[in-house]
Design a protein around this motif. Structure first.
Motif, short mmCIF file in Angstrom:
data_model
loop_
_atom_site.label_atom_id
_atom_site.label_comp_id
_atom_site.label_asym_id
_atom_site.label_seq_id
_atom_site.Cartn_x
_atom_site.Cartn_y
_atom_site.Cartn_z
N VAL A 226 -12.20 -1.69 -6.32
CA VAL A 226 -12.54 -0.36 -6.84
C VAL A 226 -12.45 0.65 -5.69
O VAL A 226 -13.02 0.43 -4.62
CB VAL A 226 -13.95 -0.36 -7.47
N GLN A 227 -11.71 1.73 -5.92
CA GLN A 227 -11.52 2.77 -4.88
C GLN A 227 -11.92 4.10 -5.49
O GLN A 227 -11.33 4.57 -6.46
CB GLN A 227 -10.06 2.77 -4.43
N VAL A 228 -12.95 4.67 -4.93
CA VAL A 228 -13.52 5.86 -5.56
C VAL A 228 -14.05 6.82 -4.50
O VAL A 228 -14.66 6.41 -3.52
CB VAL A 228 -14.61 5.44 -6.59
N TYR A 229 -13.76 8.11 -4.73
CA TYR A 229 -14.13 9.15 -3.77
C TYR A 229 -14.96 10.26 -4.39
O TYR A 229 -15.78 10.88 -3.75
CB TYR A 229 -12.85 9.75 -3.16
N SER A 230 -14.66 10.56 -5.67
CA SER A 230 -15.28 11.72 -6.28
C SER A 230 -15.52 11.43 -7.76
O SER A 230 -15.61 10.26 -8.15
CB SER A 230 -14.38 12.94 -6.06
N ASN B 218 -2.03 -1.81 -3.79
CA ASN B 218 -3.04 -0.76 -3.69
C ASN B 218 -2.77 0.34 -4.70
O ASN B 218 -1.66 0.87 -4.77
CB ASN B 218 -2.99 -0.15 -2.29
N GLU B 219 -3.77 0.67 -5.46
CA GLU B 219 -3.72 1.79 -6.41
C GLU B 219 -2.40 1.89 -7.16
O GLU B 219 -1.63 2.86 -6.98
CB GLU B 219 -4.03 3.12 -5.68
N PRO B 220 -2.14 0.91 -8.02
CA PRO B 220 -0.90 0.99 -8.81
C PRO B 220 -0.85 2.27 -9.65
O PRO B 220 0.25 2.77 -9.92
CB PRO B 220 -0.97 -0.25 -9.70
N HIS C 26 0.86 -1.19 0.00
CA HIS C 26 0.00 0.00 0.00
C HIS C 26 0.90 1.24 0.00
O HIS C 26 1.19 1.81 1.06
CB HIS C 26 -0.94 -0.01 1.21
N PHE C 27 1.38 1.60 -1.16
CA PHE C 27 2.20 2.79 -1.43
C PHE C 27 3.64 2.73 -0.90
O PHE C 27 4.55 3.22 -1.54
CB PHE C 27 1.57 4.08 -0.88
N THR C 28 3.85 2.18 0.31
CA THR C 28 5.18 2.27 0.90
C THR C 28 6.06 1.11 0.50
O THR C 28 5.61 -0.03 0.34
CB THR C 28 5.07 2.29 2.43
N THR D 124 -13.10 -1.57 -2.36
CA THR D 124 -12.08 -1.67 -1.32
C THR D 124 -11.85 -0.32 -0.62
O THR D 124 -11.24 -0.29 0.44
CB THR D 124 -10.78 -2.24 -1.89
N GLU D 125 -12.31 0.77 -1.25
CA GLU D 125 -12.27 2.08 -0.60
C GLU D 125 -13.37 2.97 -1.18
O GLU D 125 -13.52 3.06 -2.40
CB GLU D 125 -10.93 2.81 -0.82
N ASN D 126 -14.06 3.65 -0.28
CA ASN D 126 -15.00 4.71 -0.65
C ASN D 126 -15.27 5.48 0.63
O ASN D 126 -15.48 4.86 1.68
CB ASN D 126 -16.31 4.13 -1.22
#
Ligand code: FCB
Length: 400
Positions: free
Chosen positions: A263-267, A153-155, A110-112, A316-318
């Motif tokens: 699927v990770q979506v916020y906006s 996470n979020e490649p 996850h990013f790190t 997986t994220e919202n």
């Protein structure tokens, strides 16, 4: 009423660096200490020690799943040196989740990165994939009984970070310029597009470890993609396709053959002839500067479903960065309405994991709060918000 698949997961998500604290051996920790524009993660939420309490709060509220990550920098503090004690730590987390009735959804990256991996050249080094494989191979030993594994996470956002890393390297003396990819990058078009070459490399890495996971575990394997819910302004459909390919579709295409796609979506954002239009400011603008667009989830799952030709979806994220918990409940109610409409139309959705379980370290900033649970940064006391009980109730009933 929307019919959900049996065993539909209702849960919340976190990421190791954002909640554990003292992730000393990771590249993001190093970066925080170089860039004056970034706040420090420090002890974060001390979830490294308090994970059982976090999980219990989620389970008691009525949720059935918890997505958390394994931190590569802890498992492999030096190249090839695997920490058995850290593997045992994450095994305890998996078992604690299961004992509490939470299905663990485990993210491996996850990013790190371990700082040594970054210094070796990171994802663009010739050894990157082999390095990732060694780590994932070691982790397979603790995944017994785990049903859901996200390799990365979020490649697409990771590729942005690789590009930023090149621009602001310590060698060039520009490391001070590092910004938060999710906060400073969300509202203003200041972060670069992900480099497709990097994206393709990450796709290869995903496929390489997918093979290992399929061979040694029984888990469903996928990766999770940042889905920006892009839409075209009139006449700009071709431009949309071009922009969407670089930012999203390249990564959706790499999910072909996966068991699911996260699927990770916020906006949601418009694309005009010049590209992505900056988020318009409004009274509901979120604390990361994104527009209040709970409909983004509907746009995204439909696009993902179409583009992948029917890979099952796991949200997986919202969520929403807001200090107003009523706004969080309003946002999530609307988002679930859009998700349920997509399910009614035939999209195969396996679960909804809210971002985030806790108010946590938002990649360089503590201001934007996404949590269902507030955390006192001095005592680490957890304070569940009304939204946690609300989401737990939705989970129990299976509808709004
Ligand atoms: C996503 C990240 C997650 C968090 C949320 C707000 O891009 O995966 O760690 O930062 O955004």
């Amino acid at each position: 009423m929307t019919e959900l698949v049996p065993g539909f997961l209702w849960g919340a998500s976190t990421a190791p660096h954002q909640v554990e604290g003292n992730n000393l051996n990771s590249d993001f920790w190093a970066r925080e200490h170089l860039a004056p524009g970034l706040e420090l993660s420090g002890d974060a939420c001390d979830s490294y020690h308090r994970y059982a309490e976090d999980m219990r709060l989620l389970a008691d509220a009525g949720l059935t799943a918890y997505r958390f990550g394994i931190e590569w920098a802890r498992i492999e503090p030096a190249p090839g040196e695997i920490s058995r004690a850290e593997l045992a730590h994450y095994r305890r987390m998996i078992e604690t989740a299961r004992d509490l009735g939470l299905e663990p959804v485990v993210t491996l990256h996850h990013f790190t990165n371990p700082n040594w991996f970054a210094q070796e050249g990171g994802w663009t080094s010739d050894r990157a994939i082999e390095r990732f494989q060694t780590y994932v191979q070691a982790v397979t030993g603790i995944l017994d009984g785990v049903k859901w594994v996200c390799t990365m996470n979020e490649p697409n956002m990771l590729a942005v970070m690789v590009t930023m890393g090149r621009q602001y390297s310590a060698d060039s003396g520009d490391a001070k310029k590092w910004m938060s990819p999710t906060v400073d990058g969300a509202a203003r078009p200041v972060i670069p597009d992900p480099d497709p070459e990097v994206g393709r490399r990450l796709g290869e890495a995903h496929h390489a470890v997918r093979d290992i996971l399929k061979k040694h575990t029984d888990a469903a394997v996928g990766w999770t993609v940042a889905c920006p819910a892009l839409t075209a302004t009139p006449g700009n459909e071709e431009k949309l396709k071009e922009v969407r390919y670089v930012r999203e579709d390249l990564y959706l295409d790499a999910a072909l053959g996966d068991d699911f796609i996260g699927v990770q979506v916020y906006s949601s954002q418009a694309v005009d002839e010049n590209g992505v239009v900056p988020h318009p400011l409004g009274p509901d603008t979120t604390l990361t500067g994104t527009a209040y667009r709970p409909d983004g989830i509907g746009t995204s799952v439909r696009h993902v479903w179409e583009r992948t030709g029917g890979v099952p979806v796991l949200i997986t994220e919202n969520g929403i960065a807001t200090a107003d918990d009523e706004q969080r409940i309003r946002y999530t109610t609307e988002a679930l309405g859009h998700l349920f409409a997509a399910i009614d139309d035939g999209v195969d959705v396996r679960g909804y994991l809210h971002w985030s379980a806790l108010d946590n370290y938002e990649w360089g900033h503590w201001g934007p709060t996404f949590g269902l649970i507030a955390v006192d940064r001095e005592t680490f006391e957890r304070q569940p918000k009304p939204s946690l009980a609300w989401l737990g109730e939705v989970a129990r009933c299976g509808h709004l």
